[in-house]
Design an enzyme around this catalytic site. Structure first.
Site: not given
Length: 508
Positions: A56, A129
């Site tokens: 990320h 997510n």
């Protein structure tokens, strides 16, 4: 200095006379080490960045507001959901999983969907997510999976072989692979995708009843996706398409919104669910069928403010699944359990010991703890005598009113008091009576008395009450030694006296 501008200073506050020229010996002479302003400027530049996230790394974010639109107090006591119309400030960060900080935004990848709610009972981080499932169901396999998404150690390039090798050997990944390779794998912007907790969490209400829950943030902008060819065209023009879209939308006053909905399963239904479906309610590679657990609307999230400093507010933002508030809890989801360790551990490594004291991560409610020192201990202005617990000097104490109900499904998970009925006195009594001779006991009395010099009387008396419970001679010997060494003249307090009882109860 212009009258309407602030004076430039060093980081220690000293005025800067010249910010254009280094200090030298003559116009062409060598630089001087005494030019501390130059040294400060160069040294700080070398330290402006922090390590990027392992996963990320490339992200985009903004501040916003969450508003409750429907009452779910029967499921949770969490105050941010306590009444319809209640508003809570929050922060969102979206991201790709595999790419580094310099990667293009419009790449096929799972997107992170991380939210931080600044509630009056602490920060709640919903770290999910844009997909409702994941590739693996056990945290033991997570590092292996991420290795396949990063660069090959020899070629230093991404490896389709490693990726498909791993997936072909882990059929549990099929659900997520199907989503990733579908239209959903390339949303055109952060605003045009959903967010999911993916994990099963739990809610618990004021009556101590627990419910399993999945969180869904449904985009109000509609779903829009790129084809591979369209994404290649976009990347050829800009690598920052997501940042441009999110930042630009908010700057124009076109605030993106999402609707929060939840699926709720009564705690006792988890075992029955597994019998009906053939998989666990806590399996991260599976979804709960909506016909079994329909979506329940909760509220609306709106992003309406861009950060003034991307690094301070987005790059240093730290989201932890372990950040929950009273009324929200965990589940036996193995991947969730692994993330509860790995996320805060990553932040301590990447940002520093006191990362949650940074403005973007700092709770908006009072914070009291005993974490001390380390690097950058921002704002740790606590009572100097109360730096441990338990203490007698007014330090923060636990509050049992926020105790979470035990997990029925997980058996005996909870905070169990194993000392409640323990005997703390008989073994010291045997040592004192049967092992020590008179000379050893005498040295014991004097050693203890010497160590008590300068200790407040109320603490001394509380400890003497414990010694008396071991043996009356134990207390009497120490009291005499205290008198001889320190002139201690306090009256003996009976073991059943109020002060002694209070001290013993506190210690037990």
């Amino acid at each position: 200095m212009a009258e309407d501008k602030p004076r430039l200073t060093t980081s220690a506050g000293a005025p800067v006379v010249d910010n254009q020229n280094s200090k030298t010996v003559g116009p062409q002479g060598p630089l001087l080490l005494e030019d501390y302003q130059l040294v400060e400027k160069l040294a700080h530049q070398n330290r402006e960045r922090v390590p990027e996230r392992i996963v990320h790394a490339k992200g985009w974010g903004a501040y916003g507001t969450f508003t409750v639109t429907h009452d779910i107090s029967k499921y949770t006591r969490a105050k941010l959901f306590s009444e319809v119309g209640k508003k809570t400030e929050m922060l969102a960060r979206f991201s790709t999983v595999a790419g580094e900080q310099g990667a293009a935004d419009a790449e096929r990848d799972v997107r992170g969907f991380a939210l931080k709610f600044y509630t009056e009972e602490g920060n709640w981080d919903m770290v999910g997510n844009n997909t409702p499932v994941f590739f693996v169901a056990d945290p033991y396999k997570f590092p292996d999976f991420i290795h396949t998404q990063k660069r090959h150690p020899k070629t230093n390039m991404r490896s389709p072989t490693a990726m498909w090798d791993f997936w072909s050997l882990c059929p549990e990944s099929l659900h997520q692979v199907t989503i990733l390779m579908s239209d959903r794998g390339l949303p055109v912007s952060p605003m045009h995708m959903n967010g999911y907790s993916s994990h099963t969490f739990s809610l618990w209400n004021a009556n101590g009843e627990r419910f399993w829950v999945k969180f869904h943030f449904k985009t109000q902008q509609g779903h829009k996706h790129f084809t591979n060819e369209e994404a290649e065209s976009v990347i050829g023009k800009t690598r920052e398409s997501y940042q441009e879209a999110l930042f630009g939308s908010i700057e124009k006053g076109e605030f993106p919104k999402w609707t929060l909905k939840i699926q709720v399963m009564p705690e006792d239904e988890a075992e029955e669910f597994e019998k009906k479906t053939g998989w666990s309610a806590f399996d991260l590679t599976k979804v709960w069928p909506h016909d079994m657990y329909p979506l329940i609307e909760v509220g609306e999230m709106e992003l309406n403010r861009n950060p003034d400093n991307y690094f301070a507010d987005i790059e240093q933002s730290a989201f932890n699944p372990s950040n929950v508030v009273p009324g929200i809890g965990f589940s036996p989801d193995k991947m969730l359990q692994g993330r509860l360790f790995s996320y805060p551990d990553a932040h301590r490594y990447r940002i520093g010991t006191h990362y949650e004291a940074l403005p973007v991560n700092k709770p908006r409610c009072p914070v009291h703890h005993y974490h001390r020192d380390g690097t950058m201990p921002f704002g740790l202005h606590t009572n100097p005598d109360a730096y441990y617990e338990p203490n007698s000097f007014g330090g923060p104490v636990e509050d049992k009113s926020f105790e979470e109900p035990p997990h029925k499904y997980a058996g005996t998970v909870g905070r169990h008091e194993f000392r409640a009925n323990a005997d703390h006195y008989s073994q010291p009594r045997a040592l004192f009576e049967k092992v020590f001779d008179d000379a050893q006991r005498d040295r014991l009395f004097h050693n203890i008395a010497a160590a008590m010099g300068g200790v407040p009387e109320f603490i001394v008396e509380r400890q003497l009450a414990h010694f008396k419970k071991v043996h009356p001679d134990y207390e009497a010997g120490i009291r005499q030694a205290l008198k001889e060494q320190h002139g201690y003249e306090a009256n003996t307090i009976a073991a059943d006296g109020d002060a002694a009882r209070a001290g013993v109860n506190a210690a037990e």
